[in-house]
Design an enzyme around this catalytic site. Structure first.
Site, short mmCIF file in Angstrom:
data_model
loop_
_atom_site.label_atom_id
_atom_site.label_comp_id
_atom_site.label_asym_id
_atom_site.label_seq_id
_atom_site.Cartn_x
_atom_site.Cartn_y
_atom_site.Cartn_z
N CYS A 136 0.74 -1.18 -0.05
CA CYS A 136 0.07 -0.28 -0.11
C CYS A 136 0.85 1.21 -0.07
CB CYS A 136 -0.93 0.05 1.26
SG CYS A 136 -1.87 1.45 1.53
N CYS A 139 -0.40 3.97 2.34
CA CYS A 139 -0.31 3.96 3.56
C CYS A 139 1.02 4.11 4.22
CB CYS A 139 -0.34 2.46 4.09
SG CYS A 139 -2.26 1.71 3.56
N ASP A 140 2.17 3.75 3.17
CA ASP A 140 3.57 3.54 3.94
C ASP A 140 4.41 4.56 2.74
OD1 ASP A 140 2.89 1.57 5.55
OD2 ASP A 140 2.95 -0.07 4.29
#
Length: 314
Positions: A136, A139-140
């Site tokens: 992701c 997300c990261d």
């Protein structure tokens, strides 16, 4: 077979969508059961850092799961750990939800089983999940600010995520096993025109290594089979985008799905079958994040309450 437990709604999956649905089901005074077969929280548990959930900055997936689960159970939600083996709809519209241990007769069902990222299969992939390997970019990505990252995959998702990662990383290299990108032409052109994005065609990653971070990556030339290993002074990111498998198999007979298997639903989370609702990453949607899954769960449970004629507390 023992007598089925009768419930207003069976929520299948206890990730952020399922937990949110459980919270809203309790607020609507519904008799609900939430069933999870692996771990409460789903994929969220594997997220080491969460910085984009409104109101809860600088947390991690496990802590956010604990808070959501506690909130749900404090309201009276019942969460059982079991595998759902089958979901069938009877002539009177009741859903029979069969697990390994019990079966439930539910007036409605909310499918919130999520979607599992496909793994690329290189050595070290499992070991470095959350320590350099990610599925992701949203997300990261920010955790690799000014660092080098690699993106495995050549489709639309991989190309779009590579472009997103270019906002943070010093260099983004797409590792594509074929001799071309499968992304749409406009997306492929954006990749080609971005000065921070590079493409290595006919290449696969076979292994990653390091201690607490990825500091070595082994590549295979898919033409010659030659292996080369590159070392890095600081930890790099390896983002895998080779597809996802939505957990829609249980309801394929009752819903419409897209070409990948994501369930098609309207803005009220209704499928084509009355009483069957969907929420979270298993649904066809443009953005799959914790916050959008939680939103889906709230909408689905509220729609269930309206379907059953129950007032919803604000």
């Amino acid at each position: 077979m023992s007598e089925a437990h009768k419930v207003d709604v069976a929520i299948v999956g206890a990730g952020p969508a399922g937990l949110s649905a459980a919270i809203y089901a309790q607020r609507a005074m519904l008799d609900a059961i939430t069933i999870e077969h692996t771990a409460v929280g789903g994929q969220m548990v594997l997220t080491s850092d969460v910085d984009n959930y409104p109101g809860v900055p600088h947390t991690d997936g496990y802590s956010l799961v604990e808070a959501m689960q506690q909130q749900a159970t404090d309201l009276g939600a019942r969460i059982v750990m079991s595998n759902v083996r089958a979901i069938e709809r009877t002539e009177d519209g009741t859903f029979l939800v069969q697990t390994d241990e019990e079966h439930y007769a539910a007036k409605t069902v909310i499918l919130a089983g999520g979607a599992t990222p496909r793994h690329a299969g290189f050595d070290g992939e499992e070991l470095f999940v959350g320590k350099g390997v990610s599925y992701c970019a949203t997300c990261d990505g920010m955790f690799f600010r000014n660092r080098e990252v690699f993106v495995i995959g050549g489709g639309n998702s991989a190309a779009e995520e590579a472009l997103f990662l270019a906002k943070f990383a010093s260099k983004v290299t797409m590792v594509v096993r074929k001799d071309h990108l499968r992304a749409q032409a406009i997306v492929a052109r954006q990749v080609e025109e971005n000065p921070k994005v590079y493409v290595r065609y006919l290449t696969s990653i076979t292994a990653v290594g390091g201690d607490s971070a990825i500091t070595s990556v082994t590549f295979r030339d898919n033409n010659t089979g030659e292996l080369t290993t590159e070392e890095f002074a600081t930890g790099v990111g390896v983002f895998v985008f080779v597809g996802r498998d939505p957990a829609s198999q249980l309801v394929r007979a009752y819903v419409d799905v897209d070409e990948v298997g994501y369930v098609v639903a309207n803005e009220r989370m209704e499928t084509r079958t009355p009483g069957l609702f969907v929420a979270g990453d298993v649904r066809k949607k443009s953005l799959r994040q914790i916050v959008t899954a939680a939103s889906d769960g709230a909408v689905a449970a509220t729609s269930v309450a309206a379907y059953l004629g129950q007032p919803v507390e604000g």
